[in-house]
Design an enzyme around this catalytic site. Structure first.
Site, PDB file in Angstrom:
ATOM      1  N   GLY A   1       0.828  -1.198   0.000  1.00  0.00           N
ATOM      2  CA  GLY A   1       0.000   0.000   0.000  1.00  0.00           C
ATOM      3  C   GLY A   1       0.857   1.240   0.000  1.00  0.00           C
ATOM      4  O   GLY A   1       1.725   1.381   0.866  1.00  0.00           O
TER       5      GLY A   1
ATOM      6  N   TYR B   1       2.510 -13.072  -6.747  1.00  0.00           N
ATOM      7  CA  TYR B   1       2.852 -11.670  -6.988  1.00  0.00           C
ATOM      8  C   TYR B   1       2.859 -10.777  -5.754  1.00  0.00           C
ATOM      9  O   TYR B   1       3.765  -9.963  -5.589  1.00  0.00           O
ATOM     10  CB  TYR B   1       1.867 -11.102  -8.029  1.00  0.00           C
ATOM     11  CG  TYR B   1       1.988  -9.619  -8.244  1.00  0.00           C
ATOM     12  CD1 TYR B   1       3.134  -9.072  -8.823  1.00  0.00           C
ATOM     13  CD2 TYR B   1       0.968  -8.745  -7.871  1.00  0.00           C
ATOM     14  CE1 TYR B   1       3.257  -7.700  -9.016  1.00  0.00           C
ATOM     15  CE2 TYR B   1       1.084  -7.378  -8.066  1.00  0.00           C
ATOM     16  CZ  TYR B   1       2.225  -6.864  -8.638  1.00  0.00           C
ATOM     17  OH  TYR B   1       2.336  -5.516  -8.823  1.00  0.00           O
TER      18      TYR B   1
END
Ligand code: SF4
Length: 497
Positions: free
Chosen positions: A50, A272
């Site tokens: 984030g 990922y």
């Protein structure tokens, strides 16, 4: 200057790099000197989860909470010595946020804090509640006043109105009412709390810092082991699906109010999302990605001169592919690591260069060669097409693309930012059409069974899949209550954490 010639500020992140995106990382610590600094370091290690905003809440020994939040990267928000000095206390928790929409207001930045009858309470989570809109509507009807549009606030109100007396019982009461995929960290006067959803879709690990020689250790709850490494904490264990952890001055206590439910950890963390140096559910991510590349080469080998990863996330799978195929691994695409969050493009002519801001072809490696490009996923396909164009322009004789995930045919509702289904290339086209649109000589994805084999399973058991793989299969293990309630679709104000 005509409008079309006016300098434009183009956002290069987060939506235009054509990937699924993790939406949050959490970190909590009980009790350490420099708790705020350790939390900032932990959030820095989780920056890949984030980049929109971050916040830290601390608790000092007098029972006073302190907070600081900001928009941007962790290093910028927590670089001011005065800010860090204000975050007093030996217990702390923090959160990295990746916003899913344009709503990035500071009021949505976690941790959220509330004053209850039992004292202060701070909470942050990674994931998404799939019945948040429905709960929000019910809570508003009961008189709750929402201050933010993040579904973490649903936890706050459910805890506030619970009739149970202890904080832990109120939290259990709240968790019984929510559906979704979440890892949660909370802080109140007596303890640091952690919880993982009953299927364990989102990650949460426990670490221990110090305590050698009989002293009191500090305990850490966080999304990934890379955040333990940066603060020097030892990995203790993964929090179990549905487990609630209470850490107080007596130590670590475990509560399992939901009974035994099958684990459905997010398989995309291996492909990922997780950092390659993290160990996820007992498995090192880097080695797993290499094994996925190995399986991919077994399933879809092709005659070529060079294996080239799409950096950075395609690198370990390309290494595995090269090892298995015996074809040279080369860095035929170079990534520019200094692309900022925005880039000023002066004219229309160069606005189309987009992908070259981030990647450039290494002509000396590629010219005249038959190239196998290895990437981790194709979402919309726009970036893949530009990368292939770039590799062909650098003189590649053939371009074959190999993808270390199965085709992403469905959206994620469990805390990962994904386009709607109609924008997913694999949902709208078969593989030969995708190959034609992207402009490659051949295209292949790892099979679902191959992916499971790379994770040490015999294959995918459709009756009892070991992971959440809904974005490849449409097999959503957690009910999509809000999504299926068409009246709520219009009211869907709430965002993932
Ligand atoms: Fe992960 Fe895909 Fe499941 Fe979302 S749908 S939690 S991205 S495996």
């Amino acid at each position: 200057m005509p409008d079309s010639q006016a300098p434009q500020i183009v956002t290069t992140q987060p939506h235009d790099d054509d990937k699924f995106h993790e939406e949050c990382g959490v970190f909590g610590i009980w009790k350490a000197t420099d708790a705020a600094a350790l939390t900032a370091l932990g959030l820095h290690a989780l920056q890949h989860r984030g980049q929109e905003a971050a916040g830290i809440v601390t608790l000092d020994d007098a029972g006073i909470f302190h907070a600081h939040k900001g928009q941007g990267l962790v290093g910028d928000i927590f670089s001011d010595a005065k800010v860090m000095a204000s975050l007093r206390g030996t217990a702390a928790m923090g959160h990295n946020r990746y916003a899913t929409t344009g709503e990035t207001a500071l009021r949505n930045v976690q941790p959220l804090y509330a004053d209850f009858a039992f004292g202060g309470f701070a909470v942050a989570h990674n994931g998404n509640l799939t019945n948040a809109t429905q709960l929000h509507r019910n809570l508003v009807q009961r008189g709750c006043l929402f201050q933010s549009t993040t579904d973490s606030e649903v936890f706050v109100h459910l805890i506030a109105i619970s009739l149970y007396s202890t904080v832990v019982d109120r939290l259990i009461d709240a968790l019984r009412q929510v559906q979704g995929a979440y890892s949660l960290v909370a802080l109140h006067n007596g303890a640091l709390l952690g919880a993982r959803d009953p299927l364990g879709v989102r990650p949460l690990v426990l670490g221990r810092l110090g305590g050698e020689g009989g002293g009191q250790p500090a305990w850490v709850l966080t999304s990934e082991t890379c955040a333990l490494d940066i603060v020097g904490a030892d990995f203790v264990r993964d929090i179990d699906p549905g487990e609630i952890i209470v850490i107080d001055d007596q130590g670590v206590h475990s509560i399992k109010p939901f009974g035994k439910i099958q684990d459905r950890f997010c398989i995309f963390e291996y492909i990922y999302f997780a950092r390659p140096d993290s160990v996820v559910e007992g498995t090192p991510v880097y080695a797993t990605r290499k094994r996925i590349g190995l399986e991919l080469a077994r399933e879809s080998g092709v005659d070529a001169d060079v294996v080239v990863p799409v950096p950075d996330s395609g690198v370990p799978a390309a290494m595995g592919y090269a090892t298995e195929s015996g074809i040279h691994f080369e860095l035929g695409i170079i990534r520019n690591h200094y692309v900022g969050r925005t880039f000023i493009e002066p004219t229309d002519q160069i606005r189309h260069l987009g992908v070259k801001l981030k990647h450039s072809a290494n002509r000396a490696i590629i010219a005249g060669k038959r190239v196998i490009l290895v990437d981790d996923s194709i979402v919309r396909g726009t970036t893949s097409r530009k990368i292939v164009e770039m590799v062909r322009a650098a003189g590649a004789r053939e371009v074959h693309m190999r993808i270390s995930s199965p085709p992403t045919t469905h959206s994620c509702y469990y805390g990962i930012d994904t386009p709607e289904r109609s924008k997913l290339m694999a949902a709208c086209h078969d593989i030969s059409e995708m190959a034609r649109i992207i402009g490659v000589d051949s295209l292949a994805f790892i099979s679902l069974d191959g992916l499971y084999r790379a994770l040490g399973k015999p294959g995918r058991d459709p009756a009892r899949p070991s992971y959440c793989d809904a974005c490849f299969t449409g097999d959503y293990a957690i009910p999509l209550t809000d999504t299926h309630d068409s009246s709520d679709r219009q009211l869907s104000l709430l965002q993932a954490g």
